[in-house]
Scaffold this motif. Sequence first.
Motif, PDB file in Angstrom:
ATOM      1  N   LEU A 109     -49.779 -52.383 -54.823  1.00 31.03           N
ATOM      2  CA  LEU A 109     -50.588 -51.590 -55.736  1.00 31.03           C
ATOM      3  C   LEU A 109     -51.152 -50.351 -55.044  1.00 31.03           C
ATOM      4  N   LEU A 110     -51.572 -50.503 -53.787  1.00 27.30           N
ATOM      5  CA  LEU A 110     -52.113 -49.370 -53.041  1.00 27.30           C
ATOM      6  C   LEU A 110     -51.021 -48.374 -52.654  1.00 27.30           C
ATOM      7  N   GLY A 111     -49.826 -48.887 -52.388  1.00 28.36           N
ATOM      8  CA  GLY A 111     -48.740 -47.995 -51.970  1.00 28.36           C
ATOM      9  C   GLY A 111     -47.959 -47.379 -53.111  1.00 28.36           C
ATOM     10  N   ALA A 112     -48.106 -47.921 -54.328  1.00 30.09           N
ATOM     11  CA  ALA A 112     -47.330 -47.433 -55.466  1.00 30.09           C
ATOM     12  C   ALA A 112     -47.561 -45.955 -55.764  1.00 30.09           C
ATOM     13  N   PRO A 113     -48.812 -45.464 -55.783  1.00 33.69           N
ATOM     14  CA  PRO A 113     -48.981 -44.021 -56.061  1.00 33.69           C
ATOM     15  C   PRO A 113     -48.265 -43.124 -55.067  1.00 33.69           C
ATOM     16  N   LEU A 114     -48.221 -43.543 -53.807  1.00 34.24           N
ATOM     17  CA  LEU A 114     -47.529 -42.747 -52.801  1.00 34.24           C
ATOM     18  C   LEU A 114     -46.022 -42.809 -52.994  1.00 34.24           C
ATOM     19  N   VAL A 115     -45.507 -43.998 -53.330  1.00 32.53           N
ATOM     20  CA  VAL A 115     -44.068 -44.160 -53.504  1.00 32.53           C
ATOM     21  C   VAL A 115     -43.576 -43.415 -54.735  1.00 32.53           C
ATOM     22  N   LEU A 116     -44.357 -43.444 -55.820  1.00 31.28           N
ATOM     23  CA  LEU A 116     -43.923 -42.868 -57.085  1.00 31.28           C
ATOM     24  C   LEU A 116     -44.194 -41.374 -57.188  1.00 31.28           C
TER      25      LEU A 116
END
Length: 330
Positions: A109-116
């Motif tokens: 959840l924390l890494g999703a904004p960076l990945v997307l």
Amino acid sequence: MSVPDRDAARRQLAGLARWRPAEIAFWVAVLAAYALFPQRAALIAEVAVIALFALSLDLVLGYAGILTLGHAAFFGWGAYVAGIAASRGWEDPTLGLLLGGGTAGVLGLLGAPLVLRGGDLTRLMVTLGLATVLHELANRFTGLTGGADGLQGMVVGPLLGMFEFDLEGHVGAAYALAVLFLAFLLLRRIALSPFGWSLRAIRANPLRAAALGIPLRRRLVAAYTIGAALAGVAGALLAQVTQFVSLDVLSFQRSADGLLVLLIGGVGWLYGGLVGAVVFKLMQDLLSSLTPQYWQFWIGALLVVLVLLGRERPRAWIARLRRPAEGAAP
């Protein structure tokens, strides 16, 4: 959408959610394999673990269309969390499984904004970088993870307080298959729900999906988080069954194995991860016993054949062979 159309859509979704005879036969075959081959319990547990990992990757890649080369980051995170918990006195396997999956989901959840944030190439690099960073952190903090020597001293308590993990791996295999089946039920429910169909729409055409009112970012973040949590469960499961965790759980090879399993079985199809895991592990076991030094060559050759032929071309050949026979029939 009118009320009759909405009711018709619900009935259609309900029909798709019904269990087919082939699905039931598949799981009966899984139970039969566990009962008929008790001496291969350790291999069955390995197949269950990699199948669960492939299912989690398929949700992210096959359904949501998020390209990733670092899905092992969540697998390794779950393995280390469950392993550290077991080595610190938290012996209940269910608790370790929930800790591994839950914390991996939070990480996703924390890494999703960076990945997307970027395009496909950016996603590949970001996910690979995340897995590499976690690998180096695990190698550096040897007091916590054991570093290159691996995490040792794990003590996993009896399953449900009754079933001790035996050296032959019978309890571990049954435990792994049960977790795999429960995770499959969850993913099957997700894939056949409106949420799952919206993920397919986003993967096929993001612009059209956005025009239809589908919240793209929220759906992708949710899919990525669920996939990360299930990958963490797979890693925790491996740690508990083997009672050992090494840096291999965070390696690129682990992510590549998941991709290869999906390539063998099929992407965007839940049973593809299951069938691909069975084929991959059986080939690995057979070829490593026949040619211990070159088994990866033969798996690579299979990969090349699959890429060149695909899955539709053999079906077309079979259909072409049937046509003359059908035409000659009276």
